[in-house]
Design an enzyme around this catalytic site. Structure first.
Site, mmCIF file in Angstrom:
data_model
loop_
_atom_site.group_PDB
_atom_site.id
_atom_site.type_symbol
_atom_site.label_atom_id
_atom_site.label_comp_id
_atom_site.label_asym_id
_atom_site.label_seq_id
_atom_site.Cartn_x
_atom_site.Cartn_y
_atom_site.Cartn_z
ATOM 1 N N TYR A 72 0.870 -1.276 0.043
ATOM 2 C CA TYR A 72 0.148 0.048 -0.057
ATOM 3 C C TYR A 72 0.748 1.280 -0.019
ATOM 4 O O TYR A 72 0.618 2.213 -0.664
ATOM 5 C CB TYR A 72 -0.908 0.183 1.071
ATOM 6 C CG TYR A 72 -1.833 1.066 1.202
ATOM 7 C CD1 TYR A 72 -3.237 0.781 0.761
ATOM 8 C CD2 TYR A 72 -1.603 2.387 1.567
ATOM 9 C CE1 TYR A 72 -4.291 1.888 0.597
ATOM 10 C CE2 TYR A 72 -2.477 3.281 1.774
ATOM 11 C CZ TYR A 72 -3.784 2.999 1.032
ATOM 12 O OH TYR A 72 -4.782 4.130 0.920
ATOM 13 N N PHE A 124 -7.736 19.521 -24.790
ATOM 14 C CA PHE A 124 -8.390 18.358 -24.937
ATOM 15 C C PHE A 124 -9.839 18.325 -24.247
ATOM 16 O O PHE A 124 -9.817 19.289 -23.215
ATOM 17 C CB PHE A 124 -7.714 17.277 -24.484
ATOM 18 C CG PHE A 124 -8.320 15.886 -24.817
ATOM 19 C CD1 PHE A 124 -8.700 15.312 -26.111
ATOM 20 C CD2 PHE A 124 -8.907 15.021 -23.856
ATOM 21 C CE1 PHE A 124 -9.479 14.459 -26.261
ATOM 22 C CE2 PHE A 124 -9.506 13.882 -23.905
ATOM 23 C CZ PHE A 124 -9.809 13.489 -25.501
ATOM 24 N N ASP A 125 -10.764 17.527 -24.537
ATOM 25 C CA ASP A 125 -12.160 17.555 -24.009
ATOM 26 C C ASP A 125 -12.312 17.867 -22.401
ATOM 27 O O ASP A 125 -13.013 18.416 -21.970
ATOM 28 C CB ASP A 125 -12.986 16.594 -24.654
ATOM 29 C CG ASP A 125 -12.872 16.312 -26.046
ATOM 30 O OD1 ASP A 125 -11.871 16.854 -26.523
ATOM 31 O OD2 ASP A 125 -13.860 15.845 -26.722
ATOM 32 N N ASP A 215 0.506 19.646 -21.264
ATOM 33 C CA ASP A 215 -0.498 18.263 -21.056
ATOM 34 C C ASP A 215 0.535 17.172 -22.266
ATOM 35 O O ASP A 215 0.603 17.602 -23.535
ATOM 36 C CB ASP A 215 -1.765 18.695 -21.986
ATOM 37 C CG ASP A 215 -2.592 17.334 -22.178
ATOM 38 O OD1 ASP A 215 -2.216 16.369 -22.221
ATOM 39 O OD2 ASP A 215 -3.770 17.444 -22.285
ATOM 40 N N ALA A 217 0.238 14.162 -23.284
ATOM 41 C CA ALA A 217 -0.265 12.744 -23.441
ATOM 42 C C ALA A 217 0.529 12.241 -24.829
ATOM 43 O O ALA A 217 1.074 10.972 -24.735
ATOM 44 C CB ALA A 217 -1.385 12.762 -24.046
ATOM 45 N N LYS A 258 -1.179 6.689 -23.843
ATOM 46 C CA LYS A 258 -0.725 6.982 -24.936
ATOM 47 C C LYS A 258 0.734 6.664 -25.244
ATOM 48 O O LYS A 258 1.151 5.383 -25.156
ATOM 49 C CB LYS A 258 -1.137 8.563 -25.662
ATOM 50 C CG LYS A 258 -2.416 8.731 -25.939
ATOM 51 C CD LYS A 258 -3.331 8.976 -24.613
ATOM 52 C CE LYS A 258 -4.694 9.684 -24.863
ATOM 53 N NZ LYS A 258 -5.415 9.881 -23.726
ATOM 54 N N HIS A 450 -22.678 12.257 -28.131
ATOM 55 C CA HIS A 450 -22.116 11.426 -29.310
ATOM 56 C C HIS A 450 -21.844 9.732 -28.752
ATOM 57 O O HIS A 450 -22.070 9.044 -29.414
ATOM 58 C CB HIS A 450 -20.825 11.914 -29.925
ATOM 59 C CG HIS A 450 -19.652 12.170 -28.990
ATOM 60 N ND1 HIS A 450 -19.622 12.936 -28.020
ATOM 61 C CD2 HIS A 450 -18.648 11.172 -28.844
ATOM 62 C CE1 HIS A 450 -18.263 12.840 -27.400
ATOM 63 N NE2 HIS A 450 -18.033 11.799 -27.901
HETATM 64 N N1 F0G Z 1 -5.047 15.223 -22.877
HETATM 65 C C1 F0G Z 1 -5.018 14.732 -24.174
HETATM 66 C C2 F0G Z 1 -4.310 15.480 -25.154
HETATM 67 C C3 F0G Z 1 -5.817 13.566 -24.687
HETATM 68 O O1 F0G Z 1 -5.779 13.065 -25.771
HETATM 69 C C4 F0G Z 1 -6.519 12.884 -23.493
HETATM 70 C C5 F0G Z 1 -7.222 11.682 -23.863
HETATM 71 C C6 F0G Z 1 -6.445 13.361 -22.295
HETATM 72 C C7 F0G Z 1 -5.751 14.462 -21.981
HETATM 73 C C8 F0G Z 1 -7.210 12.666 -21.243
HETATM 74 O O2 F0G Z 1 -6.643 11.465 -20.660
HETATM 75 O O3 F0G Z 1 -8.306 9.650 -21.123
HETATM 76 O O4 F0G Z 1 -6.338 9.205 -19.668
HETATM 77 O O5 F0G Z 1 -8.172 10.427 -19.012
HETATM 78 N N2 F0G Z 1 -7.504 11.439 -25.284
HETATM 79 C C9 F0G Z 1 -8.119 10.132 -25.698
HETATM 80 C C10 F0G Z 1 -8.300 10.028 -26.955
HETATM 81 C C11 F0G Z 1 -9.367 9.702 -24.785
HETATM 82 O O6 F0G Z 1 -9.212 9.355 -27.498
HETATM 83 O O7 F0G Z 1 -8.115 11.272 -27.647
HETATM 84 P P1 F0G Z 1 -7.534 10.137 -20.335
#
Ligand code: F0G
Length: 459
Positions: A72, A124-125, A215, A217, A258, A450
């Site tokens: 843990y 990102f969304d 960010d 990723a 990623k 969507h």
């Molecule tokens: N930032 C970027 C640039 C991303 O592309 C994503 C996720 C996230 C943050 C969030 O990360 O999914 O681990 O919580 N992108 C995926 C996509 C879902 O399909 O482009 P997460």
């Protein structure tokens, strides 16, 4: 003829795929209400829905899973991960979390207050979502070339630094909580950001006393593009390019699903501020779990530490980005329109250009995604008007500037022949493009529709 960069690995374990007939796929798609998110993955032949968490781990990563320490507190894998964070990014502190959006949830409250702005080349969304949850506003200032889908430019993911300066002067530096550089720029099609742009943006941020974070990723794919395209970086090691990239930020959030090639995982890095790190730890414990595991199993920490290095291998990156470029090259030969040049993780098909007879309110990007599934069992997704929710004020369908269908490519999963199947399917679709019909929505949720909306083809 475009060249395929051969795999720098051989295959030790396989996952069989089910082959389906066109009739079966027609039935499955209808049962899924013409929403590709409703399909069972067993009924998909080539799954390009996302490159997130869908990669294949190496034998070394799997061996790491077996050696994972499930304590843990103070697990071995945590120490290994912290060592990797120091070595790769040059950051003093690291914090594992369960995925990218968790990193956003934990880190962003340290930067954003209600009413403030968060400026990015493109959010990102989920990042946009967390900014909104904090009562702040997300502002995208990407270069205008990001919207030009046909001209070759090396760094279409860049921040528009002139507009950034103007924006800071307009609203006042104290109104901007943080600048986030998203690398690569996913929402602009996985387009890279240049080192020069990171440097200039950081200089502007410093001049105005605004903190800058990354960010991260797809940071390794971004480093690959810098090495290939930016003057002065051809002879540099990828890891040195990464260290320079991260030297321009004071912290980062990362979805490790990623470029770190794990199926689940995320990471926060803090360059040197102990004060910030204490705040990060403070929110990690209630949201994610104790600091030394942060929402992950001990075995996941091992796989992540190993994956961070594997994702930086220059031969792997050449092959990885090479796959996307191969698919783009095949499509160019066939005259199938897509965003050019391709990004690091996906090909964005230009559905508006391929299906000009389908208006935005009949969702050309979604129609093409359905067609790819019917044609060959390929799953892609709409990044266009279908992805946008209704205007909250008027209830009208919003029109997206672009109508894309995204083919996101999982890491180390598909082979050249799979890409040929995709190219062949698009060739056939192009030949009968004028017969393809649009769609209408028969049911939708009020937000993020969507994922769950029901549709039907327009007769
Ligand atoms: N930032 C970027 C640039 C991303 O592309 C994503 C996720 C996230 C943050 C969030 O990360 O999914 O681990 O919580 N992108 C995926 C996509 C879902 O399909 O482009 P997460």
């Amino acid at each position: 003829m475009v060249k395929y960069v051969a795999e720098p690995f051989k295959i030790k374990m396989v996952e069989p795929l089910k082959m389906t007939t066109r009739e079966e796929r027609e039935e499955k798609l209808k049962a899924a209400n013409y929403n590709v998110f409703g399909l069972d993955s067993d009924d998909v032949y080539i799954d390009c829905l996302t490159d997130s968490g869908t990669g294949a781990m190496s034998d070394t990563q799997w061996a790491g899973m077996m050696a994972g320490d499930e304590s843990y507190a103070g697990a071995r894998g945590y120490r290994k991960l912290m060592k990797a964070v120091k070595d790769i990014f040059g950051y003093e502190f690291g914090q594992p979390v369960h995925q990218g959006r968790a990193a956003e949830q934990v880190l962003l409250p340290s930067y954003l207050k209600k009413g403030q702005k968060c400026v990015s080349n493109m959010h990102f969304d989920t990042t946009r979502g967390h900014v909104g949850l904090l009562g702040a506003k997300a502002i995208d200032i990407v270069v205008p070339e990001a919207k030009d889908t046909s001209t070759y430019l090396p760094f279409k993911g860049n921040m528009d630094t002139k507009r950034l300066e103007a924006y800071i002067n307009e609203v006042g530096a104290d109104q901007i909580g943080v600048i986030i550089m998203t690398i690569t720029n996913n929402s602009a099609g996985g387009q890279p950001v240049s080192m020069e742009n990171l440097r200039t943006t950081k200089a502007i941020a410093d001049k105005h006393g605004i903190p800058m974070i990354i960010d991260a990723a797809r940071y390794a794919e971004n480093a690959h593009f810098i090495r290939e395209r930016e003057e002065g970086y051809q002879d540099k090691e990828i890891i040195d390019i990464v260290r320079e990239m991260f030297s321009y930020a004071e912290a980062f959030t990362m979805s490790a699903k990623k470029d770190a090639i794990v199926n689940m995982g995320g990471l926060i890095g803090v360059k040197d501020s102990e004060e910030l790190y204490i705040k990060v730890k403070g929110l990690t414990i209630p949201y994610e779990g104790f600091v030394t595991y942060g929402g992950l199993a001990g075995r996941d920490l091992e796989a992540l530490s190993i994956g961070l290095y594997e994702g930086l291998d220059k031969d792997y990156l050449k092959y990885r980005v090479g796959q996307i470029e191969y698919l783009g090259g095949r499509l160019k030969e066939l005259g199938v329109p897509f965003q050019y040049p391709v990004g690091g993780h996906a090909v964005f098909l230009d559905a508006k250009a391929l299906l000009p007879h389908i208006p935005y309110y009949q969702f050309p990007g979604q129609a093409l995604a359905c067609e790819l599934y019917l044609e060959a069992g390929i799953r892609a997704c709409d990044i266009g008007s279908y992805l946008l929710d209704l205007d909250p004020e008027t209830g009208e369908q919003l029109e997206s500037e672009m109508e894309f269908t995204r083919l996101a490519i999982p890491r180390r999963v598909y082979t050249q022949a799979h890409f040929d199947v995709i190219a062949e399917a698009l060739k056939n679709i192009k030949e009968r493009a004028s017969e393809i019909k649009g769609y209408e929505i028969t049911w939708q949720a009020p937000v993020l529709r969507h994922f769950t909306a029901k549709l039907k083809p327009i007769e």
